[in-house]
Scaffold this motif. Structure first.
Motif, PDB file in Angstrom:
ATOM      1  N   PRO A  11       0.846  -1.196   0.000  1.00  0.00           N
ATOM      2  CA  PRO A  11       0.000   0.000   0.000  1.00  0.00           C
ATOM      3  C   PRO A  11       0.883   1.248   0.000  1.00  0.00           C
ATOM      4  CG  PRO A  11      -0.217  -1.251   2.053  1.00  0.00           C
ATOM      5  CD  PRO A  11       0.931  -1.839   1.301  1.00  0.00           C
ATOM      6  N   THR A  17       2.169  12.849   5.284  1.00  0.00           N
ATOM      7  CA  THR A  17       2.166  14.245   5.781  1.00  0.00           C
ATOM      8  C   THR A  17       3.287  14.517   6.777  1.00  0.00           C
ATOM      9  OG1 THR A  17       0.542  13.578   7.449  1.00  0.00           O
ATOM     10  CG2 THR A  17      -0.319  14.612   5.455  1.00  0.00           C
ATOM     11  N   ARG A  18       3.779  13.467   7.443  1.00  0.00           N
ATOM     12  CA  ARG A  18       4.842  13.708   8.428  1.00  0.00           C
ATOM     13  C   ARG A  18       6.153  14.109   7.756  1.00  0.00           C
ATOM     14  NH1 ARG A  18       4.310   8.199  11.462  1.00  0.00           N
ATOM     15  NH2 ARG A  18       3.366   7.691   9.464  1.00  0.00           N
ATOM     16  N   GLN A 106      -6.005   3.663  -5.355  1.00  0.00           N
ATOM     17  CA  GLN A 106      -6.915   4.029  -4.267  1.00  0.00           C
ATOM     18  C   GLN A 106      -7.267   5.503  -4.502  1.00  0.00           C
ATOM     19  OE1 GLN A 106      -5.321   4.331  -0.262  1.00  0.00           O
ATOM     20  NE2 GLN A 106      -7.236   3.677   0.652  1.00  0.00           N
ATOM     21  N   ALA A 115      -7.134   0.434   1.416  1.00  0.00           N
ATOM     22  CA  ALA A 115      -6.056   0.258   0.422  1.00  0.00           C
ATOM     23  C   ALA A 115      -5.922  -1.220   0.050  1.00  0.00           C
ATOM     24  CB  ALA A 115      -4.736   0.803   0.968  1.00  0.00           C
ATOM     25  N   ASP A 134       7.033   1.773   4.732  1.00  0.00           N
ATOM     26  CA  ASP A 134       7.735   2.683   5.653  1.00  0.00           C
ATOM     27  C   ASP A 134       8.280   1.974   6.878  1.00  0.00           C
ATOM     28  OD1 ASP A 134       5.046   2.496   6.121  1.00  0.00           O
ATOM     29  OD2 ASP A 134       4.686   4.659   6.270  1.00  0.00           O
TER      30      ASP A 134
HETATM   31  P1  UTP Z   1       0.682   5.655   7.238  1.00  0.00           P
HETATM   32  O1  UTP Z   1      -0.443   6.137   8.041  1.00  0.00           O
HETATM   33  O2  UTP Z   1       1.988   5.449   7.927  1.00  0.00           O
HETATM   34  O3  UTP Z   1       1.002   6.567   5.983  1.00  0.00           O
HETATM   35  O4  UTP Z   1       0.236   4.334   6.503  1.00  0.00           O
HETATM   36  P2  UTP Z   1       0.592   8.032   5.632  1.00  0.00           P
HETATM   37  O5  UTP Z   1      -0.860   8.280   5.915  1.00  0.00           O
HETATM   38  O6  UTP Z   1       1.055   8.228   4.231  1.00  0.00           O
HETATM   39  O7  UTP Z   1       1.535   8.873   6.622  1.00  0.00           O
HETATM   40  P3  UTP Z   1       1.336  10.250   7.379  1.00  0.00           P
HETATM   41  O8  UTP Z   1       0.785   9.872   8.730  1.00  0.00           O
HETATM   42  O9  UTP Z   1       0.418  11.145   6.584  1.00  0.00           O
HETATM   43  O10 UTP Z   1       2.730  10.804   7.464  1.00  0.00           O
HETATM   44  C1  UTP Z   1       1.033   3.153   6.382  1.00  0.00           C
HETATM   45  C2  UTP Z   1       1.094   2.701   4.943  1.00  0.00           C
HETATM   46  O11 UTP Z   1      -0.216   2.533   4.412  1.00  0.00           O
HETATM   47  C3  UTP Z   1      -0.387   3.293   3.233  1.00  0.00           C
HETATM   48  C4  UTP Z   1       0.675   4.390   3.277  1.00  0.00           C
HETATM   49  O12 UTP Z   1       1.055   4.797   1.972  1.00  0.00           O
HETATM   50  C5  UTP Z   1       1.800   3.714   4.037  1.00  0.00           C
HETATM   51  O13 UTP Z   1       2.642   2.978   3.154  1.00  0.00           O
HETATM   52  N1  UTP Z   1      -1.767   3.815   3.177  1.00  0.00           N
HETATM   53  C6  UTP Z   1      -2.320   4.385   4.275  1.00  0.00           C
HETATM   54  C7  UTP Z   1      -2.488   3.702   2.010  1.00  0.00           C
HETATM   55  O14 UTP Z   1      -1.993   3.163   0.990  1.00  0.00           O
HETATM   56  N2  UTP Z   1      -3.766   4.189   1.968  1.00  0.00           N
HETATM   57  C8  UTP Z   1      -4.345   4.769   3.043  1.00  0.00           C
HETATM   58  O15 UTP Z   1      -5.532   5.191   2.937  1.00  0.00           O
HETATM   59  C9  UTP Z   1      -3.603   4.877   4.228  1.00  0.00           C
END
Ligand code: UTP
Length: 297
Positions: A11, A17-18, A106, A115, A134
């Motif tokens: 996914p 955003t972090r 997605q 996802a 990550d």
């Molecule tokens: P995270 O919550 O760590 O990713 O999701 P994020 O939302 O990209 O990070 P922040 O909090 O805004 O910094 C863990 C994994 O799940 C995927 C993200 O891309 C990441 O690899 N993910 C999360 C999706 O593919 N879709 C979603 O709706 C949420």
């Protein structure tokens, strides 16, 4: 006999955003740890664990992840002409063979569960792996391979887990455990990011899973959970009348590279492990006044 795990879902549709502003244009998954993008570590881990088909769930602006895994004949020609054979090999090794990578979109980041649901048509009713890129792991055998090895014994859903300080439970999916065998635990409920006082244990999920396709029966219902998102943990819990859920305490180091601190730690850790960088990095850290002996880090 349990089925062989041939497919993995990555996914990569989150907003990251972090890491803003770095992730305004560049996907978080392409941020490098030293000189290799995060997502490539996850793909290599999957390949070593026996995965043959790589399913990426991406979103708008993330198509360059597909480009990263495509061949780049112009670059390869230049490296060949200049005799840069090692770099040429590096570029070639980052390519996924034709027909082995597939991409699903997605449309909105509705949560990790959503996802995974976006990959449902690509799974063929077989158990499959999920790797959150990550989360970066270092060990041999790698984290997914450790799950695959235990999967042969347990089947059902398998999760990589680790014991976390109780004050950190709000960062993780947490297991309610019915049996603890040391290396493995059996869970009957998962709770997404509970406050320490509500946490049923301190055993937390890290970003590697093997899931039974029965998961799609629960994900089809699109139930909204913690944080207003469709949570994978809720869907796993909803299927535990049909399959078991086993946590495997993984061996090795894990870095949460979705956070700036974890990403920085991973760069320093790997820099100290790599023979081509170790000497330079140690000298530099010493120059800055740090007294670091490599074996203590
Ligand atoms: P995270 O919550 O760590 O990713 O999701 P994020 O939302 O990209 O990070 P922040 O909090 O805004 O910094 C863990 C994994 O799940 C995927 C993200 O891309 C990441 O690899 N993910 C999360 C999706 O593919 N879709 C979603 O709706 C949420």
């Amino acid at each position: 006999m349990v089925a062989k795990i041939r497919k993995a879902v990555f996914p990569v549709a989150g907003q990251g955003t972090r890491f803003l502003p770095a992730t305004k244009v560049v996907p978080k998954e392409l941020l490098p740890i030293i000189d290799k993008p995060l997502i490539q570590y996850a793909v290599e881990e999957a390949r070593e664990a026996g995965i043959e088909e790589f399913i990426f769930v991406d979103s708008r602006g993330k198509s360059i992840i597909a480009n990263h895994f495509d061949a780049n004949p112009e670059l390869e020609d230049i490296l060949l002409a200049k005799g840069k054979y090692e770099l040429l090999q590096t570029v070639q090794e980052s390519t996924i063979p034709p027909g082995c990578a597939v991409y699903s979109r997605q449309e909105k980041a509705l949560g990790l569960g959503h996802a995974i649901w976006c990959a449902r048509k690509l799974i063929d009713n077989q158990p499959f792996a999920v790797l959150l890129p990550d989360d970066l792991f270092f060990y041999s055998p790698n984290c997914l391979k450790q799950l695959v090895d235990e999967y042969e014994r347990f089947g059902g859903h398998m999760l990589a887990v680790h014991d976390v300080p109780i004050q950190d439970t709000e960062k993780y999916g947490i297991l309610k455990i019915t049996k603890d065998n040391g290396l493995t635990v059996i869970a009957d409920t998962l709770v997404e990011k509970p406050k320490p006082i509500d946490a049923p244990s301190n055993v937390a999920i890290a970003g590697r899973y093997i899931l039974s396709p029965v998961i799609f029966e629960a994900l089809d219902k699109k139930i909204i959970g913690t944080g207003g998102e469709i949570q994978l943990t809720d869907a796993i819990t909803a299927t535990l009348d049909k399959v078991t859920c086993t946590g495997v305490r993984f061996k090795g180091k894990r870095f949460d590279c979705g956070s700036v601190n974890g990403w920085l730690q991973a760069n320093i850790y790997l820099g100290l492990q790599r023979e081509d960088i170790n000497d330079f990095l140690l000298k530099y850290l010493q120059k800055l006044g740090f007294n670091c002996e490599n074996d203590k880090i």
